[in-house]
Design a protein around this motif. Structure first.
Motif, PDB file in Angstrom:
ATOM      1  N   GLN A  93       1.330  -0.408   2.443  1.00  0.00           N
ATOM      2  CA  GLN A  93       1.411   0.158   1.092  1.00  0.00           C
ATOM      3  C   GLN A  93       0.068   0.673   0.565  1.00  0.00           C
ATOM      4  O   GLN A  93      -0.003   1.129  -0.562  1.00  0.00           O
ATOM      5  CB  GLN A  93       2.037  -0.856   0.132  1.00  0.00           C
ATOM      6  N   HIS A  94      -0.960   0.641   1.422  1.00  0.00           N
ATOM      7  CA  HIS A  94      -2.209   1.324   1.076  1.00  0.00           C
ATOM      8  C   HIS A  94      -3.031   1.538   2.339  1.00  0.00           C
ATOM      9  O   HIS A  94      -3.565   0.590   2.921  1.00  0.00           O
ATOM     10  CB  HIS A  94      -3.036   0.539   0.055  1.00  0.00           C
ATOM     11  N   CYS A  95      -3.135   2.783   2.769  1.00  0.00           N
ATOM     12  CA  CYS A  95      -4.002   3.099   3.905  1.00  0.00           C
ATOM     13  C   CYS A  95      -4.507   4.525   3.734  1.00  0.00           C
ATOM     14  O   CYS A  95      -4.236   5.172   2.713  1.00  0.00           O
ATOM     15  CB  CYS A  95      -3.269   2.924   5.233  1.00  0.00           C
ATOM     16  N   HIS A  96      -5.253   4.981   4.697  1.00  0.00           N
ATOM     17  CA  HIS A  96      -5.852   6.317   4.663  1.00  0.00           C
ATOM     18  C   HIS A  96      -5.573   7.022   5.984  1.00  0.00           C
ATOM     19  O   HIS A  96      -4.997   6.436   6.892  1.00  0.00           O
ATOM     20  CB  HIS A  96      -7.366   6.207   4.435  1.00  0.00           C
ATOM     21  N   GLY A  97      -6.070   8.248   6.097  1.00  0.00           N
ATOM     22  CA  GLY A  97      -5.897   9.013   7.324  1.00  0.00           C
ATOM     23  C   GLY A  97      -6.825   8.543   8.438  1.00  0.00           C
ATOM     24  O   GLY A  97      -7.650   7.648   8.257  1.00  0.00           O
ATOM     25  N   VAL A 126      -0.248   6.575   1.789  1.00  0.00           N
ATOM     26  CA  VAL A 126      -1.560   7.059   2.211  1.00  0.00           C
ATOM     27  C   VAL A 126      -2.364   7.580   1.018  1.00  0.00           C
ATOM     28  O   VAL A 126      -1.976   8.574   0.381  1.00  0.00           O
ATOM     29  CB  VAL A 126      -1.400   8.187   3.262  1.00  0.00           C
ATOM     30  N   ASP A 127      -3.475   6.917   0.732  1.00  0.00           N
ATOM     31  CA  ASP A 127      -4.416   7.377  -0.297  1.00  0.00           C
ATOM     32  C   ASP A 127      -5.073   8.651   0.219  1.00  0.00           C
ATOM     33  O   ASP A 127      -5.798   8.616   1.219  1.00  0.00           O
ATOM     34  CB  ASP A 127      -5.452   6.269  -0.537  1.00  0.00           C
ATOM     35  N   THR A 128      -4.819   9.760  -0.466  1.00  0.00           N
ATOM     36  CA  THR A 128      -5.320  11.048   0.022  1.00  0.00           C
ATOM     37  C   THR A 128      -6.685  11.402  -0.573  1.00  0.00           C
ATOM     38  O   THR A 128      -7.156  12.529  -0.428  1.00  0.00           O
ATOM     39  CB  THR A 128      -4.306  12.167  -0.300  1.00  0.00           C
ATOM     40  N   PHE A 162       0.019   5.636  -7.841  1.00  0.00           N
ATOM     41  CA  PHE A 162      -1.301   6.112  -8.247  1.00  0.00           C
ATOM     42  C   PHE A 162      -2.335   5.073  -7.845  1.00  0.00           C
ATOM     43  O   PHE A 162      -2.021   3.896  -7.690  1.00  0.00           O
ATOM     44  CB  PHE A 162      -1.370   6.311  -9.769  1.00  0.00           C
ATOM     45  N   LYS A 163      -3.580   5.538  -7.703  1.00  0.00           N
ATOM     46  CA  LYS A 163      -4.658   4.620  -7.351  1.00  0.00           C
ATOM     47  C   LYS A 163      -5.903   4.963  -8.144  1.00  0.00           C
ATOM     48  O   LYS A 163      -6.222   6.145  -8.302  1.00  0.00           O
ATOM     49  CB  LYS A 163      -4.952   4.739  -5.850  1.00  0.00           C
ATOM     50  N   SER A 164      -6.594   3.943  -8.649  1.00  0.00           N
ATOM     51  CA  SER A 164      -7.844   4.173  -9.369  1.00  0.00           C
ATOM     52  C   SER A 164      -9.013   3.480  -8.672  1.00  0.00           C
ATOM     53  O   SER A 164      -8.890   2.343  -8.203  1.00  0.00           O
ATOM     54  CB  SER A 164      -7.745   3.645 -10.806  1.00  0.00           C
ATOM     55  N   LEU A 201      -5.760  -4.212  -4.983  1.00  0.00           N
ATOM     56  CA  LEU A 201      -5.998  -4.003  -3.554  1.00  0.00           C
ATOM     57  C   LEU A 201      -7.196  -4.817  -3.062  1.00  0.00           C
ATOM     58  O   LEU A 201      -8.156  -5.017  -3.812  1.00  0.00           O
ATOM     59  CB  LEU A 201      -6.299  -2.526  -3.279  1.00  0.00           C
ATOM     60  N   HIS A 202      -7.144  -5.239  -1.829  1.00  0.00           N
ATOM     61  CA  HIS A 202      -8.248  -5.881  -1.080  1.00  0.00           C
ATOM     62  C   HIS A 202      -8.563  -7.287  -1.608  1.00  0.00           C
ATOM     63  O   HIS A 202      -8.457  -8.255  -0.904  1.00  0.00           O
ATOM     64  CB  HIS A 202      -9.544  -5.050  -1.077  1.00  0.00           C
ATOM     65  N   CYS A 203      -9.092  -7.307  -2.850  1.00  0.00           N
ATOM     66  CA  CYS A 203      -9.286  -8.549  -3.621  1.00  0.00           C
ATOM     67  C   CYS A 203     -10.401  -9.477  -3.134  1.00  0.00           C
ATOM     68  O   CYS A 203     -11.095 -10.069  -3.946  1.00  0.00           O
ATOM     69  CB  CYS A 203      -7.993  -9.358  -3.727  1.00  0.00           C
ATOM     70  N   SER A 258      -2.897  -2.383   5.316  1.00  0.00           N
ATOM     71  CA  SER A 258      -4.027  -2.449   6.257  1.00  0.00           C
ATOM     72  C   SER A 258      -5.298  -1.899   5.634  1.00  0.00           C
ATOM     73  O   SER A 258      -6.391  -2.267   6.023  1.00  0.00           O
ATOM     74  CB  SER A 258      -3.705  -1.659   7.523  1.00  0.00           C
ATOM     75  N   ASP A 259      -5.161  -0.978   4.667  1.00  0.00           N
ATOM     76  CA  ASP A 259      -6.284  -0.145   4.217  1.00  0.00           C
ATOM     77  C   ASP A 259      -6.959   0.532   5.410  1.00  0.00           C
ATOM     78  O   ASP A 259      -8.148   0.846   5.364  1.00  0.00           O
ATOM     79  CB  ASP A 259      -7.301  -0.924   3.381  1.00  0.00           C
ATOM     80  N   GLY A 260      -6.206   0.752   6.470  1.00  0.00           N
ATOM     81  CA  GLY A 260      -6.752   1.442   7.638  1.00  0.00           C
ATOM     82  C   GLY A 260      -7.323   2.793   7.237  1.00  0.00           C
ATOM     83  O   GLY A 260      -6.745   3.497   6.413  1.00  0.00           O
TER      84      GLY A 260
HETATM   85 ZN    ZN Z   1      -8.282   2.254   0.477  1.00  0.00          ZN
END
Ligand code: ZN
Length: 370
Positions: free
Chosen positions: A12-16, A97-99, A155-157, A251-253, A305-307
């Motif tokens: 539910q939160h990763c990147h490219g 995916v956080d773009t 959304f992500k801040s 996220l992460h925490c 994963s925040d991969g």
């Molecule tokens: Zn991230």
């Protein structure tokens, strides 16, 4: 067989990922949040050990292959085959995916490589920074309209990276907001103004509440650009207490995951995830998960994963989560803490069900996969 083995994950939160082969230096840079990757040796860390143990066999190497053997095999296979193998072995049904960072692959391209479906997570700061306008009113209207029109799943801040998470409970006054927008239009490029930033996050919360989308916050550890003490999720308490109309995901925490678990405990709109900490903690992942589950309701914890950049991170997020949560649940079943059915429900909720509940249009899809 662990109860986590057959969970179709929602990352539910990763990147490219990078779409190129990498040098030893570039790979080492992907194993650290530091802005230098020479010394100390980044392979000699929990994350480095986890790559050698868990990723090497996916590339047909023995577990614990040396870094040199791993990198040589990686380049023999080529980035596309390596990425395909590592992502597919993660068993992910949906990638959120956080773009706003590591944009080499779009959500669709990531899913093409890894299987499943890709969805955008929209970074709200980028919306404002990319909006052109001739007046303050026009800027604010256009940002609000862009958020409403977005097809993003969430959304992500990154306010935790800028002024910090001590957001005000109420949105700034119209007058203060207009003045801040006028200052921004005189040459702003990177949003750091606390008034305009607070307005933006409140606006995203309002649009999220109206359209059923969660608002994710970067909290806890990150790269060397961060002042970690300003990213303690407990600093969000006033905002969370006032904005109980929107689903918020912390996220992460880490190292504040226990504080985050407390917030998830007292506010029914708050969820926590341990993205990036799961791969980085390696063999210590079980401890971090267990500390989070001390207080967080099981419906308020989400897998991610925040991969980013290296598909190894996406892969390790998944396999370490399955291995360590599976072991923890086995131990609890053995101790009579819960039943096998309780454990299975917890694994499915945390692995994906909880994230899909704040993305209701995807829910039918989850039912199909079960
Ligand atoms: Zn991230």
């Amino acid at each position: 067989m662990a109860v986590t083995d057959d969970v179709v994950l929602v990352d539910q939160h990763c990147h490219g990922v990078l779409v190129t082969d990498v040098t030893a230096e570039e790979f080492a840079a992907g194993l650290t949040e530091a802005d230098t990757a020479g010394r100390p040796d980044r392979w000699r860390s929990m994350l480095g050990l986890a790559v050698r143990r868990w990723c090497a066999p996916v590339l047909d190497l023995p577990a614990h292959a040396t870094p040199a053997e791993y990198l040589a095999r990686r380049n023999d296979l080529g980035w596309r085959e390596v990425t395909r193998r590592l992502l597919r072995a993660a068993g992910v049904g949906h990638w959120f995916v956080d773009t706003g960072y590591a944009t080499d692959t779009s959500p669709t391209e990531l899913a093409d490589l890894g299987g499943g479906t890709g969805h955008e997570v929209l970074r709200v700061e980028q919306v404002l920074e990319d909006t052109t306008a001739g007046s303050a009113t026009e800027l604010l209207d256009r940002v609000g309209a862009a958020l409403r029109a977005s097809a993003a799943v969430a959304f992500k801040s990154v306010v935790g990276y800028r002024g910090g998470l001590g957001l005000p409970a109420r949105r700034p006054s119209e007058r203060d907001t207009r003045q801040a927008a006028e200052r921004w239009l005189r040459g702003g490029t990177r949003l750091t103004d606390p008034v305009l930033h607070a307005w933006l996050v409140h606006e995203a919360a309002t649009v999220g509440a109206e359209t059923g989308r969660a608002l994710q916050f970067h909290t806890g550890f990150g790269d060397a650009d961060l002042h970690l003490h300003r990213a303690d999720p407990l600093a969000l308490t006033d905002f969370l207490r006032a904005r109980r109309d929107v689903d918020v995901v912390l996220l992460h925490c880490w190292p504040y995951h226990r504080g985050a678990a407390y917030l998830a405990h007292v506010f029914d709109t708050v969820s926590v995830d341990l993205g990036l900490m799961v791969p980085f903690a390696g063999a210590r992942t079980g401890a971090v998960i267990a500390e989070t589950l001390e207080l967080a309701p099981f419906e308020s914890v989400r897998y991610s994963s925040d991969g980013n950049l290296l598909p190894e991170i996406h892969h390790l997020g998944a396999v370490l989560w399955r291995h360590h949560l599976g072991r923890l649940l086995d131990e609890w079943i053995g101790d009579g803490v819960l039943t096998a059915a309780d454990a299975e429900r917890l694994a499915h909720d945390v692995g994906g069900g909880n994230a899909l509940r704040s993305a209701p249009h995807l829910l039918g899809d989850l039912d199909d996969q079960r």
